[in-house]
Write an enzyme that holds these catalytic residues in place. Sequence first.
Site, mmCIF file in Angstrom:
data_model
loop_
_atom_site.group_PDB
_atom_site.id
_atom_site.type_symbol
_atom_site.label_atom_id
_atom_site.label_comp_id
_atom_site.label_asym_id
_atom_site.label_seq_id
_atom_site.Cartn_x
_atom_site.Cartn_y
_atom_site.Cartn_z
ATOM 1 N N GLN A 83 28.247 -2.211 20.134
ATOM 2 C CA GLN A 83 27.853 -3.336 20.441
ATOM 3 C C GLN A 83 25.763 -2.908 20.987
ATOM 4 O OE1 GLN A 83 29.370 -6.280 22.991
ATOM 5 N NE2 GLN A 83 27.678 -7.136 23.633
ATOM 6 N N CYS A 89 29.589 -9.619 22.382
ATOM 7 C CA CYS A 89 30.193 -8.779 22.453
ATOM 8 C C CYS A 89 31.834 -10.099 22.203
ATOM 9 C CB CYS A 89 31.635 -9.025 23.880
ATOM 10 S SG CYS A 89 31.528 -9.690 24.836
ATOM 11 N N HIS A 160 33.952 -9.676 29.735
ATOM 12 C CA HIS A 160 33.745 -8.686 28.253
ATOM 13 C C HIS A 160 34.815 -9.180 27.347
ATOM 14 C CE1 HIS A 160 32.836 -5.642 25.747
ATOM 15 N NE2 HIS A 160 33.579 -5.046 25.917
ATOM 16 N N ASP A 175 35.827 -1.372 21.348
ATOM 17 C CA ASP A 175 35.492 -2.322 22.592
ATOM 18 C C ASP A 175 33.757 -1.174 21.912
ATOM 19 O OD1 ASP A 175 33.684 -2.865 24.920
ATOM 20 O OD2 ASP A 175 34.991 -2.068 26.626
#
Length: 223
Positions: A83, A89, A160, A175
């Site tokens: 990301q 996110c 997040h 992630d």
Amino acid sequence: MVRWVPMESNPEVWNAFLQSLGLPLNIQFTDVFGLDPELLAMVPGRPLAALLLFPISENTEKLSAEKQAETKSVSEEVFFMKQTVGNACGTVGILHAVLNNPSIPVGGEVEVFRAACQGKTPGERALLLEENAGIAERHSTAASTGQTAAPSADEKVNLHFVTFVEVAGRLWELDGRKEKACDWGLVAGGDVLGAAAGAVKRYMACDPEEMRFTVVALTDMNQ
């Protein structure tokens, strides 16, 4: 850094976002109201993935680093992207959920993005998302339709999203801030939501006084 307006953790908003990207109506997000087996069993349809929204803290970062260190190899079947767009996110988490479930028929912007990502590194995939005006436009529309006023793109947001999916019989945490997918172990009986609940409990135990943990499941309502 390119920054987008954060997207609210709201299944109605996310479902409209999915449909705008060309996914079928039976692929939907739904709230998970608890992590006990009887509450997980209330989730409609067949769970395909789980997304966790949580506040980043020193303790959650320590757990994440431990799982990164424990993961020695990642299945080539796992779709993972970095990301590099600020506040994206939610969209990165949604893409991780959808693109790690090959049974989901995709079209429109997602099909174009998936094709472009073939053979690319996680970092290259992140750049492809930065340059994808179609997904950015649909994210912006979704971010403006939540129940609460959306913060500005420049506002610092500490919450997040991470995604949990089953690939090759194992539970993977995805992630985009990290270097690779994290392996959380075998998924018993194909119960991805139950396996994800175990991982979520580990994160919640990092900060037991913290109340801002939210779980949303991606489900196939036709199954």
